[in-house]
Write an enzyme that holds these catalytic residues in place. Structure first.
Site, PDB file in Angstrom:
ATOM      1  N   LYS A 191       0.877  -1.174   0.000  1.00  0.00           N
ATOM      2  CA  LYS A 191       0.000   0.000   0.000  1.00  0.00           C
ATOM      3  C   LYS A 191       0.912   1.221   0.000  1.00  0.00           C
ATOM      4  O   LYS A 191       1.449   1.625   1.014  1.00  0.00           O
ATOM      5  CB  LYS A 191      -0.908   0.009   1.236  1.00  0.00           C
ATOM      6  CG  LYS A 191      -2.209   0.821   1.077  1.00  0.00           C
ATOM      7  CD  LYS A 191      -2.045   2.301   0.780  1.00  0.00           C
ATOM      8  CE  LYS A 191      -1.582   3.099   1.965  1.00  0.00           C
ATOM      9  NZ  LYS A 191      -1.530   4.582   1.642  1.00  0.00           N
ATOM     10  N   GLU A 241      -0.422   7.616  -0.922  1.00  0.00           N
ATOM     11  CA  GLU A 241      -1.346   8.140  -1.923  1.00  0.00           C
ATOM     12  C   GLU A 241      -0.811   9.394  -2.604  1.00  0.00           C
ATOM     13  O   GLU A 241      -1.355   9.839  -3.621  1.00  0.00           O
ATOM     14  CB  GLU A 241      -2.718   8.410  -1.306  1.00  0.00           C
ATOM     15  CG  GLU A 241      -2.731   9.309  -0.100  1.00  0.00           C
ATOM     16  CD  GLU A 241      -2.555   8.565   1.219  1.00  0.00           C
ATOM     17  OE1 GLU A 241      -3.170   8.995   2.212  1.00  0.00           O
ATOM     18  OE2 GLU A 241      -1.789   7.574   1.260  1.00  0.00           O
ATOM     19  N   SER A 298       5.627   8.855   9.788  1.00  0.00           N
ATOM     20  CA  SER A 298       5.792   9.684  10.977  1.00  0.00           C
ATOM     21  C   SER A 298       5.730   8.833  12.234  1.00  0.00           C
ATOM     22  O   SER A 298       5.184   7.721  12.236  1.00  0.00           O
ATOM     23  CB  SER A 298       4.703  10.752  11.026  1.00  0.00           C
ATOM     24  OG  SER A 298       3.447  10.154  11.322  1.00  0.00           O
ATOM     25  N   CYS A 316      14.426  10.494   6.335  1.00  0.00           N
ATOM     26  CA  CYS A 316      14.518  10.184   7.765  1.00  0.00           C
ATOM     27  C   CYS A 316      15.947  10.184   8.265  1.00  0.00           C
ATOM     28  O   CYS A 316      16.175  10.077   9.470  1.00  0.00           O
ATOM     29  CB  CYS A 316      13.829   8.855   8.070  1.00  0.00           C
ATOM     30  SG  CYS A 316      14.470   7.463   7.120  1.00  0.00           S
TER      31      CYS A 316
END
Length: 490
Positions: A174, A177, A227, A282
């Site tokens: 997934k 988006e 996050s 990150c």
């Protein structure tokens, strides 16, 4: 007409039944590139069921046969690298060179996973007692899923996918988006590589799609990058449902500069770390802590590096930094810069409110440098995720290490020095999972795990390499006896 992206389920491209879709934008121009459906839970279920069906046969294929598909995939990624890199730049915003580098790291993970016949070997002992042998084997979990972020749409799925399928699992992705086009192109190559139907699947979507993955009883493991707040949520919900979970969260990465460091080299590397990928990674350097006499020169050099960096659309010649991902992200970053001012920081270079010629609608925040950032302020502790470098100052390496460790995150910490003693102390005492010495982005190679501590990681086993193999397999111990005589004595 704007293209609406499809899902890839059970070996075929399928239109989603979703009623809602989001626009996918080029962050440099705000141009609409595509629409991404917010797939309902039923489509996650269809993918999970197809994967479960495929798993029965896939897990029984010899490891040496499974990795043949990865060999094919590696060659396809190499031959389509330019196309994928351009797609990453268009929907993510980073420069073309950064996109190429990202895909090189993705390919490294595919190459590493091709060693799975050795990586997932078990162990054995003969005669643990007379005539009795014992051995341990690794077996796949079943159906696993990954939920990946916007900032590395080409690389981060490959922290997970190659190891999952090489160890015999079936995999569901997934993607964010915000950047789903890259994933669609990657799955075109996965399909071309010939993976059997159901082994690799793509389901686009948002929160409902994520929750369906976390709750689905047929999905055994979940990998996540994003996050800290969302990582904590994913880890909590996934583990409550009995799944394995590895969840990479946010970061606030400090870099310490000693007065004996090579200042020119340090400044160049630090600028790339802080402003590369527009600070949206990150492992970006977010705080630079100077020690003693390093203060004046590093402050001046970082200000000059920020002023001189060429900002624009990543496919244009000479561009060194692209936009941030969205208008919302731009507003948040600029708000945090203002917050730093309110807390007493001095703005040495201000990247707010600037435009790029020809891209007036783009989401650009230019490189920014804040000086004298208070250690206890919000700006020193909040992940900005933008091209903002905060300068703090210490008088000794001991004080600098205390500042490094005075934070909840633990993704990365770096030191620039020519002193082996300082480097040894630093790498031993800092509380971070990835440590760099004279390195600005301590990104592990594919054959090392991507470590993270504290609020930067939730779970036990990290992405990549041996940790990935352990995460995607479960151990089975067999105690075996064949002699006819029972010889045990009490």
């Amino acid at each position: 007409m704007t293209e609406r992206l499809q899902n890839f389920i059970d070996g075929t491209w399928r239109k989603s039944a979703a009623h809602e879709a989001l626009k996918v934008l080029n962050p440099a121009s705000a141009e609409v590139l595509a629409e991404v459906p917010l797939s309902p839970a039923a489509e996650v279920d269809a993918a999970a069921r197809a994967a479960a069906k495929a798993f029965t046969e896939w897990r029984r294929r010899p490891a040496g046969e499974r990795i043949q598909y990865l060999f094919k995939l590696k060659m396809l990624l190499e031959s389509h690298l330019d196309t994928i890199a351009r797609t990453i730049t268009q929907e993510c915003g980073k420069t073309y060179a950064e996109s190429v580098g990202e895909m090189r790291r993705a390919i490294e993970n595919v190459e590493t996973a091709c060693g799975i016949p050795s990586l997932m070997q078990g162990v054995n002992n003969e005669d643990i007692a007379p005539g009795i042998d014992e051995f341990m084997v690794r077996q796949p979990l079943g159906v696993v899923a990954a939920i990946t972020p916007f900032n590395f749409p080409g690389m981060i799925p490959f922290w997970f996918l190659p190891y999952a399928v090489a160890t015999g699992n079936c995999f569901l992705l997934k993607p964010s988006e915000r950047v789903p086009i890259t994933s669609s192109k990657l799955f075109e190559l996965l399909n071309e590589a010939g993976f059997p139907a159901g082994v690799v699947q793509l389901v686009n979507g948002g929160r409902e799609t994520v929750n369906a993955i976390l709750d689905h009883p047929g999905i055994r493991g979940v990998s996540f990058v994003g996050s800290t707040a969302t990582a904590r949520y994913v880890y909590s919900r996934a583990t409550a449902a009995g799944k394995r979970a590895q969840c990479q969260g946010g970061a606030k990465n400090p870099v310490v500069v000693m007065p004996d460091a090579d200042m020119e080299m340090t400044a160049r590397i630090l600028a790339d770390s802080a402003f590369g990928c527009a600070g949206q990674r990150c492992l970006a350097a977010s705080v630079a802590i100077t020690v003693g006499d390093a203060r004046a020169e590093i402050s001046a050099r970082m200000a000059e590096a920020a002023r001189s960096r060429k900002v624009g659309f990543g496919l244009d010649s000479g561009v060194e930094m692209g936009p941030v991902i969205s208008a919302e992200s731009k507003a948040r970053i600029e708000g945090l810069i203002a917050k730093g001012q309110q807390e007493g920081a001095k703005v040495l270079v201000d990247g707010r409110g600037r435009k790029v010629s020809g891209y007036d609608e783009g989401y650009f925040v230019f490189p920014t440098v804040l000086d004298n950032v208070p250690a206890q302020g919000e700006i020193a502790r909040t992940e900005i995720f933008g091209p903002v470098l905060s300068l703090m100052h210490a008088q000794s390496v001991e004080e600098a290490i205390r500042l490094v460790n005075d934070r909840s995150y633990g993704n990365m910490a770096c030191l620039f020095t020519s002193s082996g003693a300082a480097a040894r102390r630093f790498r031993s005492e800092v509380q971070a999972g990835n440590v760099g010495i004279n390195v600005g982005v301590a990104a592990p190679m594919a054959y090392f795990p991507f470590s993270g501590w504290g609020e930067s990681f939730f779970g036990d086993l990290h992405a990549q390499a041996a940790h990935g193999v352990e995460f995607y397999t479960q151990t089975k111990v067999v105690v075996e006896r064949w002699p006819q005589d029972w010889s045990r004595k009490f």
